[in-house]
Design an enzyme around this catalytic site. Structure first.
Site, PDB file in Angstrom:
ATOM      1  N   HIS A 131      28.136 -30.222  24.472  1.00 39.22           N
ATOM      2  CA  HIS A 131      29.249 -29.265  24.416  1.00 39.22           C
ATOM      3  C   HIS A 131      30.053 -29.438  23.126  1.00 39.22           C
ATOM      4  O   HIS A 131      30.314 -28.471  22.409  1.00 39.22           O
ATOM      5  CB  HIS A 131      30.185 -29.402  25.623  1.00 39.22           C
ATOM      6  N   HIS A 136      31.557 -26.783  19.352  1.00 32.62           N
ATOM      7  CA  HIS A 136      32.713 -26.821  18.449  1.00 32.62           C
ATOM      8  C   HIS A 136      32.378 -26.976  16.973  1.00 32.62           C
ATOM      9  O   HIS A 136      33.094 -26.450  16.125  1.00 32.62           O
ATOM     10  CB  HIS A 136      33.644 -27.976  18.831  1.00 32.62           C
ATOM     11  N   GLU A 177      38.098 -22.539  23.319  1.00 30.58           N
ATOM     12  CA  GLU A 177      37.088 -22.793  24.357  1.00 30.58           C
ATOM     13  C   GLU A 177      36.419 -21.521  24.900  1.00 30.58           C
ATOM     14  O   GLU A 177      35.213 -21.499  25.095  1.00 30.58           O
ATOM     15  CB  GLU A 177      37.693 -23.589  25.519  1.00 30.58           C
ATOM     16  N   SER A 196      28.274 -23.281  24.624  1.00 26.49           N
ATOM     17  CA  SER A 196      27.462 -24.371  25.177  1.00 26.49           C
ATOM     18  C   SER A 196      27.059 -24.119  26.627  1.00 26.49           C
ATOM     19  O   SER A 196      26.444 -24.969  27.253  1.00 26.49           O
ATOM     20  CB  SER A 196      28.212 -25.703  25.065  1.00 26.49           C
TER      21      SER A 196
HETATM   22 CO    CO Z   1      35.516 -28.163  24.208  1.00 25.37          CO
END
Ligand code: CO
Ligand code: PHE
Length: 261
Positions: A131, A136, A177, A196
């Site tokens: 993730h 990111h 997010e 993700s």
């Molecule tokens: Co995150």
């Protein structure tokens, strides 16, 4: 690698963390099975990317050469540093707000070192290296996004002083997010939790059920979020410049208003 839950209810091994929560990545300690699981995750998400990711994310992933195995943070940091001044710092898992904001305000992005178990292929509660890295890191190569996240970090330290982290955390949730972006090809995802996710990426972009609202700062700061299922609402930005512009004003009076309610 320690995978049992510790006293704080988190999975990582915090015993070797420094005061800023940084640890060694210990790249040589990953097993062949872990590299293979990471590769399977990478392959599944990569098939979804052309259809669902924003163009900036797609452009950035080409810098990474991270499809074969769990990447060495050091080698990615070298490229990232040249591109936007950011680097990756290895951490045992979730870290306290002050440590998190301080890293961002120093252009260091904390990435969890451990990988999920095979039975968590589709869903994991705590962020793992897949993730944090896949979700990111690619956008840190985009100059405007990278500058925005640096400003967010400084804004986080300020929100702590103003006792308003709860509101700023909602902004992070609905942008960094779970954010969507309007593009010439239609709505696309840029949020790491979407990028993700095997299921929520397509859901966020094209399922008829969730609401897709135009970005509105105070509205976002008033919106509670759930961490254990797909979102009911997503917020759509026009561009990272748009996000930068909308978050540039001083939040102090906004926090004061939000606390009145
Ligand atoms: Co995150
Ligand atoms: N403008 C915000 C403040 O004054 C700081 C910030 C910038 C927060 C960018 C988030 C993103 O607190």
């Amino acid at each position: 690698m320690l995978k049992e839950k510790n006293a704080a209810g988190l999975r990582g091994d915090y015993s070797k963390a420094g005061p800023d929560y940084a640890v060694e990545q210990d790249w040589a300690g990953y097993t062949a099975q872990e590299h293979a699981l990471y590769r399977r995750l990478f392959e599944r998400q990569s098939r979804l990317v052309p259809r669902y990711a924003c163009p900036e994310w797609i452009a950035a992933i080409s810098h990474l050469d991270a499809a074969r195995e769990i990447p060495s943070f050091e080698s990615i940091s070298k490229k990232l540093k040249k591109a936007t001044g950011w680097e990756i710092v290895a951490v045992p898992g979730l870290i306290p707000d002050d440590a998190f904001f301080t890293h961002l305000a120093s252009r260091r992005f904390p990435v969890t070192v451990w990988l999920r178990k095979p039975e968590e292929f589709d869903y994991i509660v705590e962020p793992d290296v897949f993730h944090d890295f896949f979700g990111h890191v690619p956008l840190l190569f985009d100059r405007v996004y990278a500058d925005h996240l640096y400003e967010y970090g400084k804004g986080g330290l300020k929100a702590m002083r103003l006792d308003a982290v709860k509101f700023l955390a909602r902004l992070y949730w609905f942008t960094i997010e779970f954010g969507l972006m309007k593009t010439p090809a239609g709505i696309r995802a840029y949020g790491a939790g979407l990028m993700s996710s095997g299921g929520e990426l397509a859901y966020s972009v094209e399922d008829p059920r969730p609401r897709r609202l135009p970005f509105e700062l105070e509205g976002i700061m008033r919106t509670e979020y759930l961490i254990d299922r797909y979102q009911d609402s997503y917020f759509v930005i026009d561009s990272f410049e748009h996000l930068m512009r909308e978050t540039a004003p001083d939040f102090t009076p906004i926090y004061a208003r939000l606390k009145e309610k």
